[in-house]
Design a protein around this motif. Structure first.
Motif, PDB file in Angstrom:
ATOM      1  N   ARG A 113       0.836  -1.335  -0.037  1.00 34.66           N
ATOM      2  CA  ARG A 113      -0.023   0.089   0.140  1.00 34.66           C
ATOM      3  C   ARG A 113       0.943   1.188   0.228  1.00 34.66           C
ATOM      4  O   ARG A 113       1.859   1.273   0.821  1.00 34.66           O
ATOM      5  CB  ARG A 113      -0.891  -0.056   1.117  1.00 34.66           C
ATOM      6  N   THR A 114       0.427   2.155  -0.976  1.00 32.35           N
ATOM      7  CA  THR A 114       1.444   3.458  -0.812  1.00 32.35           C
ATOM      8  C   THR A 114       0.671   4.500  -0.192  1.00 32.35           C
ATOM      9  O   THR A 114      -0.608   4.631  -0.476  1.00 32.35           O
ATOM     10  CB  THR A 114       1.623   3.955  -2.351  1.00 32.35           C
ATOM     11  N   GLY A 115       1.397   5.019   0.659  1.00 32.26           N
ATOM     12  CA  GLY A 115       0.753   5.960   1.488  1.00 32.26           C
ATOM     13  C   GLY A 115       0.885   7.671   1.077  1.00 32.26           C
ATOM     14  O   GLY A 115       1.743   7.733   0.156  1.00 32.26           O
ATOM     15  N   ILE A 116       0.617   8.552   1.715  1.00 30.88           N
ATOM     16  CA  ILE A 116       0.643   9.772   1.387  1.00 30.88           C
ATOM     17  C   ILE A 116       2.170  10.360   1.598  1.00 30.88           C
ATOM     18  O   ILE A 116       2.695  11.188   1.013  1.00 30.88           O
ATOM     19  CB  ILE A 116      -0.322  10.905   2.046  1.00 30.88           C
ATOM     20  N   GLU A 128      -1.503  -1.309  -3.925  1.00 32.23           N
ATOM     21  CA  GLU A 128      -2.699  -0.505  -3.629  1.00 32.23           C
ATOM     22  C   GLU A 128      -2.198   1.129  -3.370  1.00 32.23           C
ATOM     23  O   GLU A 128      -1.304   1.157  -2.741  1.00 32.23           O
ATOM     24  CB  GLU A 128      -3.583  -0.796  -2.580  1.00 32.23           C
ATOM     25  N   ILE A 129      -2.916   1.917  -3.980  1.00 29.23           N
ATOM     26  CA  ILE A 129      -2.769   3.415  -3.662  1.00 29.23           C
ATOM     27  C   ILE A 129      -3.658   3.909  -2.810  1.00 29.23           C
ATOM     28  O   ILE A 129      -4.767   4.130  -3.125  1.00 29.23           O
ATOM     29  CB  ILE A 129      -2.518   4.139  -4.814  1.00 29.23           C
ATOM     30  N   SER A 130      -3.369   4.472  -1.535  1.00 28.16           N
ATOM     31  CA  SER A 130      -4.364   4.969  -0.410  1.00 28.16           C
ATOM     32  C   SER A 130      -5.238   6.400  -1.292  1.00 28.16           C
ATOM     33  O   SER A 130      -4.754   7.031  -2.152  1.00 28.16           O
ATOM     34  CB  SER A 130      -3.751   5.537   0.835  1.00 28.16           C
ATOM     35  N   ALA A 131      -6.372   6.556  -0.859  1.00 23.78           N
ATOM     36  CA  ALA A 131      -7.215   7.704  -1.172  1.00 23.78           C
ATOM     37  C   ALA A 131      -6.396   8.903  -0.975  1.00 23.78           C
ATOM     38  O   ALA A 131      -6.217   9.663  -1.846  1.00 23.78           O
ATOM     39  CB  ALA A 131      -8.517   7.477  -0.487  1.00 23.78           C
ATOM     40  N   PRO A 132      -5.750   9.340   0.405  1.00 21.26           N
ATOM     41  CA  PRO A 132      -5.045  10.401   0.435  1.00 21.26           C
ATOM     42  C   PRO A 132      -3.898  10.581  -0.438  1.00 21.26           C
ATOM     43  O   PRO A 132      -3.652  11.705  -1.082  1.00 21.26           O
ATOM     44  CB  PRO A 132      -4.627  10.156   1.907  1.00 21.26           C
ATOM     45  N   HIS A 172      -1.049  17.632  -6.740  1.00 19.69           N
ATOM     46  CA  HIS A 172       0.228  18.165  -7.247  1.00 19.69           C
ATOM     47  C   HIS A 172       0.794  17.653  -8.582  1.00 19.69           C
ATOM     48  O   HIS A 172       1.824  17.748  -8.927  1.00 19.69           O
ATOM     49  CB  HIS A 172       1.134  17.974  -6.170  1.00 19.69           C
ATOM     50  N   ASP A 173      -0.049  17.110  -9.333  1.00 19.29           N
ATOM     51  CA  ASP A 173       0.137  16.719 -10.868  1.00 19.29           C
ATOM     52  C   ASP A 173       1.182  15.831 -10.806  1.00 19.29           C
ATOM     53  O   ASP A 173       1.997  15.744 -11.531  1.00 19.29           O
ATOM     54  CB  ASP A 173       0.324  17.849 -11.592  1.00 19.29           C
ATOM     55  N   ILE A 174       1.141  14.725  -9.989  1.00 18.65           N
ATOM     56  CA  ILE A 174       1.959  13.462  -9.784  1.00 18.65           C
ATOM     57  C   ILE A 174       1.061  12.342 -10.469  1.00 18.65           C
ATOM     58  O   ILE A 174       0.168  12.191 -10.277  1.00 18.65           O
ATOM     59  CB  ILE A 174       2.314  13.339  -8.427  1.00 18.65           C
ATOM     60  N   SER A 175       2.031  11.783 -11.397  1.00 23.72           N
ATOM     61  CA  SER A 175       1.539  10.270 -11.877  1.00 23.72           C
ATOM     62  C   SER A 175       1.789   9.330 -11.433  1.00 23.72           C
ATOM     63  O   SER A 175       3.129   9.204 -10.811  1.00 23.72           O
ATOM     64  CB  SER A 175       2.066  10.444 -13.427  1.00 23.72           C
ATOM     65  N   PHE A 176       0.907   8.232 -11.537  1.00 23.66           N
ATOM     66  CA  PHE A 176       1.373   7.084 -10.808  1.00 23.66           C
ATOM     67  C   PHE A 176       1.671   6.008 -11.869  1.00 23.66           C
ATOM     68  O   PHE A 176       0.724   6.167 -13.091  1.00 23.66           O
ATOM     69  CB  PHE A 176       0.106   6.370 -10.086  1.00 23.66           C
ATOM     70  N   MET A 177       2.574   5.311 -12.004  1.00 19.52           N
ATOM     71  CA  MET A 177       2.838   4.143 -12.740  1.00 19.52           C
ATOM     72  C   MET A 177       2.699   2.736 -12.272  1.00 19.52           C
ATOM     73  O   MET A 177       3.390   2.321 -11.364  1.00 19.52           O
ATOM     74  CB  MET A 177       4.442   4.359 -13.435  1.00 19.52           C
ATOM     75  N   THR A 178       1.412   2.539 -12.684  1.00 19.87           N
ATOM     76  CA  THR A 178       0.967   0.973 -12.071  1.00 19.87           C
ATOM     77  C   THR A 178       1.097  -0.163 -12.918  1.00 19.87           C
ATOM     78  O   THR A 178       1.969   0.035 -14.098  1.00 19.87           O
ATOM     79  CB  THR A 178      -0.426   1.274 -11.898  1.00 19.87           C
TER      80      THR A 178
END
Length: 191
Positions: A132-135, A160-164, A172-178
Motif C-alpha cells: 500500500r502506498t501512503g501519502i 494499492e494506492i491510498s485515497a489520500p 500536485h500533478d503527480i502521475s502513478f505508474m502502475t
C-alpha cells in the motif's frame, strides 16, 4: 509542439476508447451524408469523418502497443519478485529505450531523474512492491521535485494506492505508474 486534446473532449475520450468506436462514428458520418444529402454535398460527410479516422488509427496503434492482461500480470509478478538492483536496472533500461537520459539519484524522495527534450521528470521507484502506498512517499517525491525544479513526477507502485495519496498526487500533478504502465515500459523484458 505536441498536440494533446483535452482529456474530456470527444477526441480525448475516443483516444482512450477502442479504435472501432472512432471508426464507427466516421462510418456513420459518411453514410449519413450519402443518405441525407444531395450527391454534390457528399464530400461534407467525408471531410467531417477525417478527424475520426485519424483518431481510429491512433487508438488502433496504441492498442497494438498495449500489453495483454496476462502479460501485465506476468510482468507485475516478476517485478514484485525482483531485488532492487535488478528492478532499477530494468526500469532504467526501459526509460533509456524510450529516449530518456537517465540519472540515478541517491534517495531523497526520488530514484531517477529523466531528461528528454529539456523536460525533466523525477521518478520514485524504490517502494514499487509495497502492498500500500501512503501519502508520505508521494509527499517526499513532491519535495524532491520542488528541490530539483522538475516538470513532472512519477511514482511507480504495484500495490494499492491510498485515497489520500491519490488526492495529494492529483492536487500536485503527480502521475502513478502502475502495473499496466510498467508493462509498457518493460515491454521488451523477458519474464
Amino acid at each position: 509542439m505536441k498536440f494533446k486534446p483535452s482529456r474530456d473532449s470527444i477526441f480525448g475520450v475516443l483516444l482512450r476508447s477502442p479504435w472501432w468506436m472512432s471508426a464507427g462514428i466516421a462510418t456513420v458520418l459518411i453514410i449519413g451524408a450519402v443518405a441525407a444529402l444531395p450527391r454534390e454535398y457528399w464530400a461534407i460527410g467525408v471531410f467531417a469523418s477525417i478527424p475520426f479516422v485519424v483518431i481510429a488509427v491512433l487508438a488502433g496503434m496504441r492498442g497494438l502497443r498495449t500489453p495483454s492482461p496476462a502479460r501485465v500480470q506476468a510482468i507485475a509478478a516478476a517485478a514484485a519478485a525482483m531485488p532492487w538492483p535488478a528492478f532499477s536496472n530494468a526500469v532504467q533500461a526501459g526509460f533509456e529505450r524510450d529516449g530518456c537520459q537517465v540519472e540515478r539519484l541517491n534517495g531523497g524522495g526520488a530514484n531517477f531523474a529523466l531528461t528528454k527534450d529539456g523536460h525533466i521528470a523525477l521518478v520514485s521507484a524504490d517502494r514499487w512492491k509495497a502492498a500500500r502506498t501512503g501519502i508520505d512517499a508521494v509527499q517526499r517525491l513532491q519535495a524532491a521535485r520542488e528541490r530539483r525544479a522538475a516538470h513532472e513526477a512519477i511514482y511507480i507502485a504495484l500495490g494499492e494506492i491510498s485515497a489520500p495519496a491519490r488526492e495529494y498526487a492529483a492536487a500536485h500533478d503527480i502521475s502513478f505508474m502502475t502495473a499496466p504502465d510498467l508493462a509498457r515500459l518493460l515491454r521488451d523484458w523477458k519474464t
